[in-house]
Design a protein around this motif. Structure first.
Motif, PDB file in Angstrom:
ATOM      1  N   ASN A 254     -27.799  11.773   1.410  1.00  0.00           N
ATOM      2  CA  ASN A 254     -27.375  11.015   0.058  1.00  0.00           C
ATOM      3  C   ASN A 254     -28.314  11.949  -0.977  1.00  0.00           C
ATOM      4  OD1 ASN A 254     -25.967   8.946   1.463  1.00  0.00           O
ATOM      5  ND2 ASN A 254     -27.751   7.669   1.855  1.00  0.00           N
ATOM      6  N   LEU A 255     -29.154  12.313  -0.672  1.00  0.00           N
ATOM      7  CA  LEU A 255     -30.005  12.970  -1.709  1.00  0.00           C
ATOM      8  C   LEU A 255     -29.085  14.287  -2.446  1.00  0.00           C
ATOM      9  CD1 LEU A 255     -32.844  13.387  -3.227  1.00  0.00           C
ATOM     10  CD2 LEU A 255     -33.212  14.931  -1.481  1.00  0.00           C
ATOM     11  N   PHE A 256     -28.342  14.623  -1.463  1.00  0.00           N
ATOM     12  CA  PHE A 256     -27.379  15.746  -2.043  1.00  0.00           C
ATOM     13  C   PHE A 256     -26.305  15.240  -2.488  1.00  0.00           C
ATOM     14  CE2 PHE A 256     -28.765  18.278   2.031  1.00  0.00           C
ATOM     15  CZ  PHE A 256     -29.485  18.999   1.161  1.00  0.00           C
ATOM     16  N   GLN A 257     -25.867  13.914  -2.469  1.00  0.00           N
ATOM     17  CA  GLN A 257     -24.944  13.024  -3.474  1.00  0.00           C
ATOM     18  C   GLN A 257     -25.572  12.855  -4.676  1.00  0.00           C
ATOM     19  OE1 GLN A 257     -21.708  12.955  -2.461  1.00  0.00           O
ATOM     20  NE2 GLN A 257     -22.318  14.002  -0.630  1.00  0.00           N
ATOM     21  N   VAL A 258     -26.613  12.512  -4.623  1.00  0.00           N
ATOM     22  CA  VAL A 258     -27.499  12.406  -6.213  1.00  0.00           C
ATOM     23  C   VAL A 258     -27.431  13.761  -6.707  1.00  0.00           C
ATOM     24  CG1 VAL A 258     -29.755  11.933  -7.013  1.00  0.00           C
ATOM     25  CG2 VAL A 258     -28.977  10.637  -5.053  1.00  0.00           C
ATOM     26  N   ALA A 259     -27.628  14.819  -6.336  1.00  0.00           N
ATOM     27  CA  ALA A 259     -27.578  16.116  -6.721  1.00  0.00           C
ATOM     28  C   ALA A 259     -26.034  16.428  -7.243  1.00  0.00           C
ATOM     29  CB  ALA A 259     -27.796  17.327  -5.744  1.00  0.00           C
ATOM     30  N   VAL A 260     -25.320  15.887  -6.529  1.00  0.00           N
ATOM     31  CA  VAL A 260     -23.667  16.220  -6.958  1.00  0.00           C
ATOM     32  C   VAL A 260     -23.521  15.358  -8.282  1.00  0.00           C
ATOM     33  CG1 VAL A 260     -21.174  15.612  -6.673  1.00  0.00           C
ATOM     34  CG2 VAL A 260     -22.704  16.760  -4.721  1.00  0.00           C
ATOM     35  N   SER A 261     -24.087  14.092  -8.288  1.00  0.00           N
ATOM     36  CA  SER A 261     -23.856  13.301  -9.447  1.00  0.00           C
ATOM     37  C   SER A 261     -24.803  13.885 -10.782  1.00  0.00           C
ATOM     38  CB  SER A 261     -24.469  11.853  -9.174  1.00  0.00           C
ATOM     39  OG  SER A 261     -24.827  10.957 -10.264  1.00  0.00           O
ATOM     40  N   GLY A 262     -25.616  14.507 -10.402  1.00  0.00           N
ATOM     41  CA  GLY A 262     -26.657  15.296 -11.698  1.00  0.00           C
ATOM     42  C   GLY A 262     -26.038  16.601 -11.866  1.00  0.00           C
ATOM     43  N   ASP A 263     -24.806  16.913 -11.347  1.00  0.00           N
ATOM     44  CA  ASP A 263     -24.455  18.531 -11.465  1.00  0.00           C
ATOM     45  C   ASP A 263     -23.349  18.643 -12.544  1.00  0.00           C
ATOM     46  OD1 ASP A 263     -22.773  20.955 -11.290  1.00  0.00           O
ATOM     47  OD2 ASP A 263     -24.169  21.124  -9.286  1.00  0.00           O
ATOM     48  N   GLY A 264     -23.739  19.256 -13.317  1.00  0.00           N
ATOM     49  CA  GLY A 264     -22.502  19.384 -14.587  1.00  0.00           C
ATOM     50  C   GLY A 264     -21.254  19.748 -14.080  1.00  0.00           C
ATOM     51  N   ARG A 265     -20.925  20.371 -12.968  1.00  0.00           N
ATOM     52  CA  ARG A 265     -19.707  20.659 -12.363  1.00  0.00           C
ATOM     53  C   ARG A 265     -18.974  19.573 -11.917  1.00  0.00           C
ATOM     54  NH1 ARG A 265     -21.772  25.376  -8.879  1.00  0.00           N
ATOM     55  NH2 ARG A 265     -23.063  23.722  -8.406  1.00  0.00           N
ATOM     56  N   TYR A 266     -19.726  19.035 -10.749  1.00  0.00           N
ATOM     57  CA  TYR A 266     -19.138  18.088  -9.952  1.00  0.00           C
ATOM     58  C   TYR A 266     -19.325  16.649 -10.613  1.00  0.00           C
ATOM     59  CZ  TYR A 266     -20.204  21.876  -6.803  1.00  0.00           C
ATOM     60  OH  TYR A 266     -20.208  23.243  -6.227  1.00  0.00           O
ATOM     61  N   GLY A 267     -20.648  16.417 -11.224  1.00  0.00           N
ATOM     62  CA  GLY A 267     -20.862  15.196 -11.604  1.00  0.00           C
ATOM     63  C   GLY A 267     -19.737  14.250 -12.425  1.00  0.00           C
ATOM     64  N   PRO A 268     -18.865  14.934 -13.260  1.00  0.00           N
ATOM     65  CA  PRO A 268     -18.050  13.907 -13.970  1.00  0.00           C
ATOM     66  C   PRO A 268     -17.054  13.312 -13.076  1.00  0.00           C
ATOM     67  CG  PRO A 268     -18.249  15.957 -15.121  1.00  0.00           C
ATOM     68  CD  PRO A 268     -19.082  16.207 -13.845  1.00  0.00           C
ATOM     69  N   ILE A 269     -16.506  14.244 -11.838  1.00  0.00           N
ATOM     70  CA  ILE A 269     -15.669  13.565 -11.085  1.00  0.00           C
ATOM     71  C   ILE A 269     -16.291  12.382 -10.005  1.00  0.00           C
ATOM     72  CG2 ILE A 269     -14.478  14.088  -8.717  1.00  0.00           C
ATOM     73  CD1 ILE A 269     -13.901  16.992  -9.972  1.00  0.00           C
ATOM     74  N   TYR A 270     -17.573  12.950  -9.609  1.00  0.00           N
ATOM     75  CA  TYR A 270     -18.355  11.822  -8.717  1.00  0.00           C
ATOM     76  C   TYR A 270     -18.626  10.641  -9.353  1.00  0.00           C
ATOM     77  CZ  TYR A 270     -21.912  10.122  -5.640  1.00  0.00           C
ATOM     78  OH  TYR A 270     -22.751   9.399  -4.775  1.00  0.00           O
ATOM     79  N   ASN A 271     -19.264  10.775 -10.957  1.00  0.00           N
ATOM     80  CA  ASN A 271     -19.532   9.653 -11.387  1.00  0.00           C
ATOM     81  C   ASN A 271     -18.414   8.865 -11.897  1.00  0.00           C
ATOM     82  OD1 ASN A 271     -22.169  10.341 -11.278  1.00  0.00           O
ATOM     83  ND2 ASN A 271     -22.176  11.488 -13.028  1.00  0.00           N
ATOM     84  N   ALA A 272     -17.156   9.457 -11.997  1.00  0.00           N
ATOM     85  CA  ALA A 272     -16.009   8.745 -12.480  1.00  0.00           C
ATOM     86  C   ALA A 272     -15.673   7.628 -11.420  1.00  0.00           C
ATOM     87  CB  ALA A 272     -14.728   9.461 -12.867  1.00  0.00           C
ATOM     88  N   GLY A 273     -15.677   8.522 -10.185  1.00  0.00           N
ATOM     89  CA  GLY A 273     -15.334   7.666  -8.829  1.00  0.00           C
ATOM     90  C   GLY A 273     -16.139   6.348  -8.853  1.00  0.00           C
ATOM     91  N   ILE A 274     -17.527   6.433  -9.207  1.00  0.00           N
ATOM     92  CA  ILE A 274     -18.625   5.500  -8.726  1.00  0.00           C
ATOM     93  C   ILE A 274     -18.081   4.314  -9.987  1.00  0.00           C
ATOM     94  CG2 ILE A 274     -20.897   4.512  -9.045  1.00  0.00           C
ATOM     95  CD1 ILE A 274     -20.322   6.263  -6.518  1.00  0.00           C
ATOM     96  N   ALA A 275     -17.954   4.931 -10.936  1.00  0.00           N
ATOM     97  CA  ALA A 275     -17.667   3.857 -12.292  1.00  0.00           C
ATOM     98  C   ALA A 275     -16.233   3.073 -11.780  1.00  0.00           C
ATOM     99  CB  ALA A 275     -17.592   4.663 -13.566  1.00  0.00           C
ATOM    100  N   ARG A 276     -15.293   3.728 -11.357  1.00  0.00           N
ATOM    101  CA  ARG A 276     -14.147   3.096 -11.141  1.00  0.00           C
ATOM    102  C   ARG A 276     -14.370   2.112  -9.907  1.00  0.00           C
ATOM    103  NH1 ARG A 276     -12.317   5.264  -6.369  1.00  0.00           N
ATOM    104  NH2 ARG A 276     -10.330   4.464  -5.583  1.00  0.00           N
ATOM    105  N   ALA A 277     -15.306   2.286  -8.997  1.00  0.00           N
ATOM    106  CA  ALA A 277     -15.659   1.283  -7.977  1.00  0.00           C
ATOM    107  C   ALA A 277     -16.428  -0.079  -8.570  1.00  0.00           C
ATOM    108  CB  ALA A 277     -16.535   2.017  -6.915  1.00  0.00           C
ATOM    109  N   ILE A 278     -17.228   0.455  -9.550  1.00  0.00           N
ATOM    110  CA  ILE A 278     -18.132  -0.625  -9.990  1.00  0.00           C
ATOM    111  C   ILE A 278     -17.121  -1.457 -11.076  1.00  0.00           C
ATOM    112  CG2 ILE A 278     -19.832  -1.063 -11.877  1.00  0.00           C
ATOM    113  CD1 ILE A 278     -21.576   1.287 -10.834  1.00  0.00           C
ATOM    114  N   GLY A 279     -16.192  -0.782 -11.675  1.00  0.00           N
ATOM    115  CA  GLY A 279     -15.407  -1.376 -12.309  1.00  0.00           C
ATOM    116  C   GLY A 279     -14.468  -2.490 -11.800  1.00  0.00           C
ATOM    117  N   TYR A 280     -14.032  -1.984 -10.475  1.00  0.00           N
ATOM    118  CA  TYR A 280     -13.122  -3.083  -9.601  1.00  0.00           C
ATOM    119  C   TYR A 280     -14.156  -4.089  -9.318  1.00  0.00           C
ATOM    120  CZ  TYR A 280      -9.502   0.455  -8.400  1.00  0.00           C
ATOM    121  OH  TYR A 280      -8.498   1.326  -8.401  1.00  0.00           O
TER     122      TYR A 280
END
Lengths: 331, 233
Positions: free
Chosen positions: A157-183
């Motif tokens: 899970n720590l690596f997923q936190v790093a993915v969220s904070g990474d400028g390259r992957y973060g937008p995709i990851y965070n959009a996915g989480i925002a979508r889940a929260i939005g639902y």
């Protein structure tokens, strides 16, 4: 003696290899989802009709794991779990903390059905190839507390936190989480256009994911998004610009959040133009010491046994501090 | 000197790995092997192409963001090795031209190209760029490592000195960037054509661009649903 030494060396090398393999593979879950490679493909969501159908179902059928929803909620709070978790199912301690929070803020919808360490909101024991392995590991760590099994979940899970904070992957990851929260918000009666504030609370690694997803929640709902980080590890990034205000709770005996300070150069004072420092200078970040809390274990933010000098448990104090923040913003 | 033996797969791999170890550890003998021994240049080219593929994997987020299919993804990765080779050929040409014009030194093109091919061997670890959060930092370390190998090799082979080698390589890179930006040469068209050919998508989009569109779509769908709900009530 030689055999013991060789075995130790072998285990250390194996650990290092495992660490790198886990790190290198960590972005692929969200990337595979985005590219349409995985079963949980984004394909359907680009198709308006299918997404509409899917979302309508979510609107009609409330999910069973929503924790607390008052009648006609005045505010919406989303709770994201810490990095040692395998799914969105709350521990008794966390449930107790949210119960306290609900008692302080009764007209609220407190949502906790999002697993923040998967861009597709897919628990580790959910629909995934290694679900059975994760289930076995999860059972093993339940049996042997504070063992290496727990460390595996923390690392993953720590690596997923790093993915969220990474400028390259973060937008995709965070959009996915925002979508889940939005639902979840929609299924609990959040009305778009009402501009009702959204509160996202994240414990530990959930702090970074709260900030990361806030960026897109703000854009989907056009509503102010407040973040409460409970001993959160937060990395510098553009998402902080979309957070109305970040309240960072850091117990006086909790050193874990400093990982974010250390590993994120944008949080160093000398990097004056970083997103973090701009938000800090604009007064949009407040650090609060809720008391002598540790990060985890006894006397942490959700401890419901030990009491502070005023007779409140640690969990009650954390809930009280958050409720005061919410009330202050609303007043 | 290093032994190069292509008689079996095992000896070929041994030759490859020992030579790469030599490149990575700034060993001048590895350069001499590439230049003087039969098969040396083939191994240097293989190193260069594999470095390109490895770096392509490390930087593959753009392929995922553009929702490239699996088969196309593999084609794109394999092609990135050849594109990398073409880039090094062009850059070496640029450095060679400048060395002729500015220093009047008669350094052979092949010397510069071989030096470049060897020096880029740290990018065999380019796949590590995949690593979240630390990836870009690792990429910079690999680039610095590659530049240092290049400077040591060129300096030791030509004797032009460390600073001259550094100046030439940087000026060569600037010249190449300028050439690629000349509108009349229409390199953008070639880039777009190559992108369409390998990925099967119409044009390259950046991560933020595609994610922002996804979020806008979500927002418009949710607004429509809410309006519908309002009408129903």
């Amino acid at each position: 003696m030689n055999l013991v030494f060789e075995s130790i060396v072998f285990l250390v090398i194996l650990g290092i290899v495992l660490f790198f393999v886990m790190a290198l593979l960590s972005p692929f879950e969200s990337l595979g989802w985005w590219a349409g490679w995985s079963k949980k493909s984004i394909d359907q969501e680009f198709d308006d009709d299918r997404l509409e159908q899917q979302q309508t179902q979510i609107l009609v059928h409330n999910r069973p794991s929503i924790s607390l929803v008052g009648s006609a909620p005045k505010r919406f709070l989303v709770y994201l779990r810490g990095i040692a978790t395998a799914d969105a199912q709350l521990s008794r301690r966390e449930q107790g903390f949210l119960d306290h929070l609900f008692s302080y803020l009764p007209n609220s919808a407190i949502i906790s059905d999002v697993f923040p360490y998967s861009a597709t909101n897919n628990p580790l024991t959910g629909e995934r190839t290694f679900a059975r392995l994760y289930q076995l590991l999860h059972n093993a760590r339940e049996r042997y507390r504070n063992s290496l099994f727990s460390l595996l979940f923390v690392l993953r899970n720590l690596f997923q936190v790093a993915v969220s904070g990474d400028g390259r992957y973060g937008p995709i990851y965070n959009a996915g989480i925002a979508r889940a929260i939005g639902y979840s918000l929609l299924s609990n009666g959040y009305t778009i256009g009402c501009e009702q504030p959204i509160w996202v609370m994240g414990w530990s690694g959930g702090g970074q994911i709260s900030v990361g997803s806030a960026r897109y929640l703000h854009r989907i709902f056009n509503a102010p998004v407040y973040v409460v980080s409970i001993g959160g590890v937060i990395l510098d990034g553009p998402a902080i610009a979309d957070v109305e205000h970040l309240y960072h709770l850091e117990g006086s005996r909790d050193n874990f959040p400093r990982i974010g300070d250390f590993f994120s150069p944008g949080r160093w004072k000398i990097v004056k133009r970083s997103f973090w420092n701009q938000a800090w200078n604009a007064g949009r970040i407040t650090v609060i010491d809720p008391g002598p809390m540790k990060h985890t274990g006894g006397q942490d933010y959700f401890d419901h046994k030990n009491k502070l000098s005023d007779g409140k448990t640690y969990a009650q104090r954390t809930a009280q501090v958050i409720a005061e923040i919410v009330r202050e913003v609303e007043s | 000197m290093y032994d190069i033996d292509f008689s079996t797969i095992e000896t070929t791999l041994n030759s490859f790995f020992s030579l790469v170890r030599g490149f990575l550890s700034f060993d001048r003998a590895a350069y001499q092997t590439v230049v003087n021994q039969e098969g040396g240049m083939a191994l240097a080219l293989a190193t260069l192409i594999l470095s390109g593929i490895s770096l392509g994997l490390g930087q593959s987020v753009v392929l995922f963001a553009n929702r490239v299919r699996r088969r196309r993804f593999i084609i794109s990765l394999l092609m990135s090795g050849l594109v990398f080779l073409a880039g090094v050929l062009a850059w070496s040409g640029s450095v060679w031209l400048l060395s002729r014009l500015i220093t009047r030194l008669s350094i052979e093109y092949l010397t510069i190209f071989t030096g470049a091919a060897i020096s880029l061997s740290p990018l065999l670890f380019g796949f590590l760029v995949l690593m979240p959060y630390l990836g870009n930092f690792i990429y910079q370390i690999l680039r610095i490592w590659a530049l240092l190998i290049y400077l040591v090799v060129i300096d030791s082979v030509t004797g032009i000195g460390f600073w001259w080698a550094l100046s030439m390589s940087l000026l060569g890179w600037i010249l190449l960037e300028l050439i690629l930006r000349i509108p009349a040469l229409k390199f953008d068209r070639i880039r777009n054509w190559y992108w369409r050919l390998t990925t099967g998508t119409t044009h390259r989009q950046e991560v933020d661009e595609v994610v922002n569109r996804f979020i806008s779509e979500l927002r418009s769908i949710v607004i429509r649903m809410q309006n519908q709900k309002g009408k129903d009530e």
